[in-house]
Design a protein around this motif. Structure first.
Motif, PDB file in Angstrom:
ATOM      1  N   THR A 190       0.093  -1.172  -0.127  1.00 49.55           N
ATOM      2  CA  THR A 190       0.162  -0.147  -0.274  1.00 49.55           C
ATOM      3  C   THR A 190       0.772   0.882  -0.159  1.00 49.55           C
ATOM      4  OG1 THR A 190      -1.898  -0.889   1.089  1.00 49.55           O
ATOM      5  CG2 THR A 190      -1.989   1.593   0.997  1.00 49.55           C
ATOM      6  N   VAL A 191       0.568   2.283  -0.725  1.00 54.19           N
ATOM      7  CA  VAL A 191       1.549   3.649  -1.166  1.00 54.19           C
ATOM      8  C   VAL A 191       0.594   4.627  -1.035  1.00 54.19           C
ATOM      9  CG1 VAL A 191       2.928   4.486  -3.114  1.00 54.19           C
ATOM     10  CG2 VAL A 191       2.551   1.884  -2.455  1.00 54.19           C
ATOM     11  N   MET A 192       1.012   5.185  -0.314  1.00 55.80           N
ATOM     12  CA  MET A 192       0.414   6.546   0.744  1.00 55.80           C
ATOM     13  C   MET A 192       1.583   7.853   0.347  1.00 55.80           C
ATOM     14  SD  MET A 192      -2.007   5.232   4.318  1.00 55.80           S
ATOM     15  CE  MET A 192      -2.321   6.890   4.151  1.00 55.80           C
ATOM     16  N   GLU A 193       1.002   8.693   0.121  1.00 52.55           N
ATOM     17  CA  GLU A 193       1.705  10.233   0.282  1.00 52.55           C
ATOM     18  C   GLU A 193       1.045  11.169   1.744  1.00 52.55           C
ATOM     19  OE1 GLU A 193       1.756  14.584  -2.777  1.00 52.55           O
ATOM     20  OE2 GLU A 193       0.050  12.663  -2.654  1.00 52.55           O
ATOM     21  N   VAL A 194       2.209  11.154   2.516  1.00 45.93           N
ATOM     22  CA  VAL A 194       1.747  11.312   3.532  1.00 45.93           C
ATOM     23  C   VAL A 194       2.599  13.116   3.612  1.00 45.93           C
ATOM     24  CG1 VAL A 194       1.859   9.424   4.708  1.00 45.93           C
ATOM     25  CG2 VAL A 194       4.213  10.444   5.033  1.00 45.93           C
ATOM     26  N   GLU A 195       2.577  13.975   4.866  1.00 49.20           N
ATOM     27  CA  GLU A 195       2.865  15.135   5.214  1.00 49.20           C
ATOM     28  C   GLU A 195       4.599  15.013   5.933  1.00 49.20           C
ATOM     29  OE1 GLU A 195       2.433  18.040   3.955  1.00 49.20           O
ATOM     30  OE2 GLU A 195       0.662  17.234   2.967  1.00 49.20           O
ATOM     31  N   CYS A 196       5.366  16.019   6.570  1.00 46.35           N
ATOM     32  CA  CYS A 196       6.287  15.749   6.726  1.00 46.35           C
ATOM     33  C   CYS A 196       6.782  14.547   7.459  1.00 46.35           C
ATOM     34  CB  CYS A 196       6.847  16.488   7.525  1.00 46.35           C
ATOM     35  SG  CYS A 196       8.297  17.105   7.844  1.00 46.35           S
ATOM     36  N   LEU A 197       7.453  13.374   7.750  1.00 47.72           N
ATOM     37  CA  LEU A 197       8.364  13.015   8.326  1.00 47.72           C
ATOM     38  C   LEU A 197       9.163  12.866   9.298  1.00 47.72           C
ATOM     39  CD1 LEU A 197       8.148   9.759   5.281  1.00 47.72           C
ATOM     40  CD2 LEU A 197       6.624   9.821   7.332  1.00 47.72           C
ATOM     41  N   GLY A 198      10.006  14.251   9.220  1.00 49.08           N
ATOM     42  CA  GLY A 198      10.831  14.526   9.907  1.00 49.08           C
ATOM     43  C   GLY A 198      12.093  14.069   9.777  1.00 49.08           C
ATOM     44  N   ALA A 199      12.314  14.287   8.501  1.00 50.11           N
ATOM     45  CA  ALA A 199      13.657  13.859   7.790  1.00 50.11           C
ATOM     46  C   ALA A 199      13.736  14.458   6.974  1.00 50.11           C
ATOM     47  CB  ALA A 199      13.727  12.503   7.516  1.00 50.11           C
ATOM     48  N   CYS A 200      13.865  15.947   6.984  1.00 47.52           N
ATOM     49  CA  CYS A 200      13.800  16.958   5.971  1.00 47.52           C
ATOM     50  C   CYS A 200      15.490  17.563   5.892  1.00 47.52           C
ATOM     51  CB  CYS A 200      13.551  18.549   6.957  1.00 47.52           C
ATOM     52  SG  CYS A 200      11.584  18.439   6.699  1.00 47.52           S
ATOM     53  N   GLY A 201      16.391  16.965   6.380  1.00 44.84           N
ATOM     54  CA  GLY A 201      18.017  16.198   5.489  1.00 44.84           C
ATOM     55  C   GLY A 201      18.210  15.332   4.646  1.00 44.84           C
ATOM     56  N   PHE A 202      17.434  14.540   4.932  1.00 41.07           N
ATOM     57  CA  PHE A 202      17.870  13.657   3.766  1.00 41.07           C
ATOM     58  C   PHE A 202      16.231  13.526   3.362  1.00 41.07           C
ATOM     59  CE2 PHE A 202      18.978  12.837   8.041  1.00 41.07           C
ATOM     60  CZ  PHE A 202      20.042  13.276   8.019  1.00 41.07           C
ATOM     61  N   PRO A 203      15.783  14.019   1.900  1.00 42.77           N
ATOM     62  CA  PRO A 203      14.984  13.996   1.161  1.00 42.77           C
ATOM     63  C   PRO A 203      15.179  13.146  -0.060  1.00 42.77           C
ATOM     64  CG  PRO A 203      16.070  16.199   0.714  1.00 42.77           C
ATOM     65  CD  PRO A 203      17.438  15.422   2.128  1.00 42.77           C
ATOM     66  N   THR A 204      14.633  12.416  -0.697  1.00 37.96           N
ATOM     67  CA  THR A 204      13.203  12.103  -0.559  1.00 37.96           C
ATOM     68  C   THR A 204      13.115  11.094   0.308  1.00 37.96           C
ATOM     69  OG1 THR A 204      12.657  12.893  -2.561  1.00 37.96           O
ATOM     70  CG2 THR A 204      11.424  11.298  -1.198  1.00 37.96           C
ATOM     71  N   ALA A 205      12.232  11.175   2.105  1.00 33.72           N
ATOM     72  CA  ALA A 205      12.526  10.121   3.170  1.00 33.72           C
ATOM     73  C   ALA A 205      11.066   9.587   2.829  1.00 33.72           C
ATOM     74  CB  ALA A 205      12.187  11.140   4.367  1.00 33.72           C
ATOM     75  N   VAL A 206      11.523   8.160   3.089  1.00 28.47           N
ATOM     76  CA  VAL A 206       9.986   7.485   2.115  1.00 28.47           C
ATOM     77  C   VAL A 206      10.310   6.444   4.013  1.00 28.47           C
ATOM     78  CG1 VAL A 206       9.232   5.318   1.577  1.00 28.47           C
ATOM     79  CG2 VAL A 206      10.726   7.242   0.514  1.00 28.47           C
ATOM     80  N   GLN A 207       9.292   6.308   4.465  1.00 31.98           N
ATOM     81  CA  GLN A 207       8.940   5.307   5.465  1.00 31.98           C
ATOM     82  C   GLN A 207       7.985   4.300   5.422  1.00 31.98           C
ATOM     83  OE1 GLN A 207       7.040   6.979   9.209  1.00 31.98           O
ATOM     84  NE2 GLN A 207       6.608   4.706  10.335  1.00 31.98           N
ATOM     85  N   ILE A 208       7.901   2.686   5.176  1.00 32.10           N
ATOM     86  CA  ILE A 208       7.724   1.800   4.468  1.00 32.10           C
ATOM     87  C   ILE A 208       7.840   0.850   6.675  1.00 32.10           C
ATOM     88  CG2 ILE A 208       8.032  -0.710   3.703  1.00 32.10           C
ATOM     89  CD1 ILE A 208      10.008   1.148   1.798  1.00 32.10           C
ATOM     90  N   ASN A 209       6.500  -0.101   7.332  1.00 27.38           N
ATOM     91  CA  ASN A 209       6.202   0.367   8.457  1.00 27.38           C
ATOM     92  C   ASN A 209       6.736   0.931   9.156  1.00 27.38           C
ATOM     93  OD1 ASN A 209       4.863  -1.420   6.574  1.00 27.38           O
ATOM     94  ND2 ASN A 209       5.874  -3.390   7.266  1.00 27.38           N
ATOM     95  N   GLU A 210       8.183   0.023  10.264  1.00 25.91           N
ATOM     96  CA  GLU A 210       8.547   1.222  11.186  1.00 25.91           C
ATOM     97  C   GLU A 210       9.881   1.588  10.062  1.00 25.91           C
ATOM     98  OE1 GLU A 210       9.272  -2.722  12.523  1.00 25.91           O
ATOM     99  OE2 GLU A 210       8.197  -2.546  10.971  1.00 25.91           O
ATOM    100  N   ARG A 211      10.398   1.461   9.877  1.00 27.18           N
ATOM    101  CA  ARG A 211      11.824   2.106   9.158  1.00 27.18           C
ATOM    102  C   ARG A 211      11.245   2.905   7.989  1.00 27.18           C
ATOM    103  NH1 ARG A 211      16.237  -2.488   7.134  1.00 27.18           N
ATOM    104  NH2 ARG A 211      17.382  -1.114   7.077  1.00 27.18           N
ATOM    105  N   TYR A 212      12.617   3.348   8.374  1.00 33.59           N
ATOM    106  CA  TYR A 212      12.886   4.795   7.300  1.00 33.59           C
ATOM    107  C   TYR A 212      13.911   4.480   6.084  1.00 33.59           C
ATOM    108  CZ  TYR A 212      10.873   9.027   9.670  1.00 33.59           C
ATOM    109  OH  TYR A 212       9.249   9.786  10.271  1.00 33.59           O
TER     110      TYR A 212
END
Length: 229
Positions: A190-212
């Motif tokens: 399932t792929v979702m577009e989300v707001e800030c993941l809090g990793a702005c220094g390393f774009p693009t940030a992706v969270q898959i389950n509990e991992r960044y």
């Protein structure tokens, strides 16, 4: 007191480290472990497992709750998970205050919060079912419908957007054959577009389950998906 300057050419001088050892997220700074590669610093595999009973009471309510091992039919608050809930309850003044971590636990076990699951949480915490549903529906991090085994959240907020977040999102949708928020036919994605993941220094940030995953580019997507399966 001023910091002691780093002597050029010493083992602590990032400019002297081999390129393969530099961590681009921190401009090559790997702290006290300059011998580690970028992959080793960021960690591409897990070490150890989270305890089902939550471990120490101080962290029992803070464990990641979107995991690939969830099962919609899993029993709630049984065995070590009941022990974890009791640890969570010990940290709060009343049962109502423990609602969010209790929902986290249910979410971890079942992957999403169905009406039945929310009712079970309400009964366990002795709260009105309508109150529990109101809280669960307020927070977007709780899934109220089934999602794939791997929930892929792609940040498209300012930093990630400027660095190609939209293209990364499209790449994930293309390679999983899904639309935003839709579960793939094989139940994996399932792929979702989300707001800030809090990793702005390393774009693009992706969270898959509990991992960044950080510094993700569209071309990285196939390898990420292959690694997961």
């Amino acid at each position: 007191m001023s910091a002691t300057p780093i002597r050029a050419g010493s083992e602590y001088d990032p400019s002297s480290w081999p390129a393969a050892q530099k961590n681009p997220g921190f401009a090559g700074d790997t702290g006290e472990f300059p011998q580690l590669t970028d992959d080793e610093v960021r960690g591409l595999s897990y070490v150890g497992q989270r305890p089902a009973d939550g471990g120490h009471a101080s962290v029992a309510g803070t464990l990641p709750y979107q995991v690939s091992t969830s099962n919609p039919e899993a029993p709630l608050f049984v065995g070590p998970y009941e022990e974890r809930l009791e640890k969570v309850l010990s940290r709060y003044p009343d049962r109502q205050a423990a609602l969010l971590p209790a929902l986290h636990l249910a979410h971890e076990l079942r992957g999403y919060l169905s009406p039945q699951t929310m009712d079970e949480v309400a009964e366990k915490l002795q709260l009105p079912p309508a109150y529990v549903r109101g809280v669960a529906s307020f927070y977007t991090m709780y899934n109220l419908a089934p999602v794939g085994k791997y929930l892929i959240q792609v940040c498209t907020n300012i930093s990630c957007n400027l660095c190609g977040g939209d293209a990364v999102l499209e790449s994930f949708l293309k390679h999983t054959g899904t639309e935003p928020g839709e579960m793939s036919a094989n139940g994996l994605w399932t792929v979702m577009e989300v707001e800030c993941l809090g990793a702005c220094g390393f774009p693009t940030a992706v969270q898959i389950n509990e991992r960044y995953y950080e510094n993700v580019r569209p071309d990285d997507v196939p390898a990420i998906l292959e690694r997961l399966t």
